[in-house]
Design a protein around this motif. Sequence first.
Motif, short mmCIF file in Angstrom:
data_model
loop_
_atom_site.label_atom_id
_atom_site.label_comp_id
_atom_site.label_asym_id
_atom_site.label_seq_id
_atom_site.Cartn_x
_atom_site.Cartn_y
_atom_site.Cartn_z
N PRO A 3 8.35 11.02 -4.10
CA PRO A 3 6.95 11.40 -4.35
C PRO A 3 6.14 11.32 -3.05
O PRO A 3 6.32 10.37 -2.27
N ILE A 4 5.30 12.31 -2.81
CA ILE A 4 4.53 12.32 -1.56
C ILE A 4 3.11 11.79 -1.75
O ILE A 4 2.34 11.73 -0.80
N SER A 5 2.78 11.41 -2.99
CA SER A 5 1.42 10.87 -3.21
C SER A 5 1.49 9.54 -3.95
O SER A 5 2.26 9.38 -4.89
N ASP A 26 -2.44 3.60 7.14
CA ASP A 26 -1.39 3.53 8.16
C ASP A 26 -0.02 3.31 7.52
O ASP A 26 0.96 3.95 7.90
N ALA A 27 0.02 2.40 6.56
CA ALA A 27 1.29 2.10 5.88
C ALA A 27 1.79 3.35 5.14
O ALA A 27 3.00 3.62 5.11
N ALA A 28 0.87 4.12 4.58
CA ALA A 28 1.26 5.34 3.87
C ALA A 28 1.91 6.33 4.82
O ALA A 28 2.94 6.93 4.51
N LEU A 29 1.31 6.48 6.00
CA LEU A 29 1.88 7.40 6.99
C LEU A 29 3.27 6.95 7.40
O LEU A 29 4.19 7.75 7.52
N LYS A 30 3.41 5.65 7.60
CA LYS A 30 4.72 5.10 8.01
C LYS A 30 5.78 5.35 6.95
O LYS A 30 6.94 5.57 7.27
N SER A 31 5.39 5.31 5.69
CA SER A 31 6.41 5.49 4.65
C SER A 31 6.56 6.97 4.24
O SER A 31 7.24 7.27 3.27
N ALA A 228 -0.55 -1.04 -5.06
CA ALA A 228 -0.52 -1.92 -3.88
C ALA A 228 -1.78 -2.79 -3.81
O ALA A 228 -2.89 -2.31 -3.93
N HIS A 229 -1.54 -4.09 -3.64
CA HIS A 229 -2.63 -5.03 -3.38
C HIS A 229 -2.52 -5.56 -1.94
O HIS A 229 -3.28 -6.44 -1.54
N LYS A 230 -1.56 -5.03 -1.20
CA LYS A 230 -1.35 -5.34 0.22
C LYS A 230 -0.86 -4.05 0.88
O LYS A 230 -0.13 -3.27 0.25
N PRO A 231 -1.20 -3.83 2.17
CA PRO A 231 -0.77 -2.58 2.82
C PRO A 231 0.73 -2.34 2.74
O PRO A 231 1.17 -1.21 2.52
#
Length: 267
Positions: A3-5, A26-31, A228-231
Amino acid sequence: MLPISDYHMHTPLCGHASGEPAEYADAALKSGLQEIGFSDHAPLFSHKDPGIAMDLSQLPGYHRTIEDIREKFSARLTVRIGIEADYMPGYEKETRAMLAAYPYDYVIGSVHFIAQWGFDDPIQLMEWDKKDVNTIYREHFKLIRQSALSGLFDILGHVDLVKKFDFHPTEDMSEEIEENARTFKKAGVVVEINSSGLHKPAGEIYPSQAHLKAYRKQGVLITFGSDAHKPQQVGRDFDKARDWALAAGYDNYVMFAKRKIVKTVKL
Ligand SMILES: [Zn+2]
Ligand SMILES: [Zn+2]
């Protein structure tokens, strides 16, 4: 494809999440995600609890912060503005007014309370011993159906949250599950596949296969959320969440903008 979202993540405003919204992005971009949506806990109208949800006075700041993140990341990541609002019978009017006051991309409706009891709150865990587990499940599902029919929400969050502490009904709930599925279809709500259940005592994605298969049969659509409750939890276990959706017969999911489904993406 993964999934991309990821449409379910929090901010420190709710009092029990950590990390700045930019760190989530940032974490989203990394994953490898292409789109995220913040969906922090909306103010509660039944009572105030700074450890559970933001206060009404913090809502303008929430929107400013996410708009800011949207701007900053616009070249690399689509950022949606959502919110996770509680469904509590008797507070529909207040909830509707709150949700109408801001331009959301989607609203997640969640049931965390049965009457005043926060049944998924570890602090209120002992209440489980005082009640019949089958009654709790039925009450929970009834509230979920009411939340779908309220017209307040676009997506329903963790629709079998009631399993969180790994207490399970001793009676057959398939009738309830079928009724939920028919109600969601009728109401036109989308259901969230929420991967955070894997890290709770239940150890299972929300909702269970029995639920998802019933929704699939009715043609209820899905989104994905890590809660998510943490990045570092952004996009967590999305490989398992994808397999979970595929196992129930789903081969696509939807994306939102301005409270409308704007895209269907293949899994
Ligand atoms: Zn939370
Ligand atoms: Zn929730």
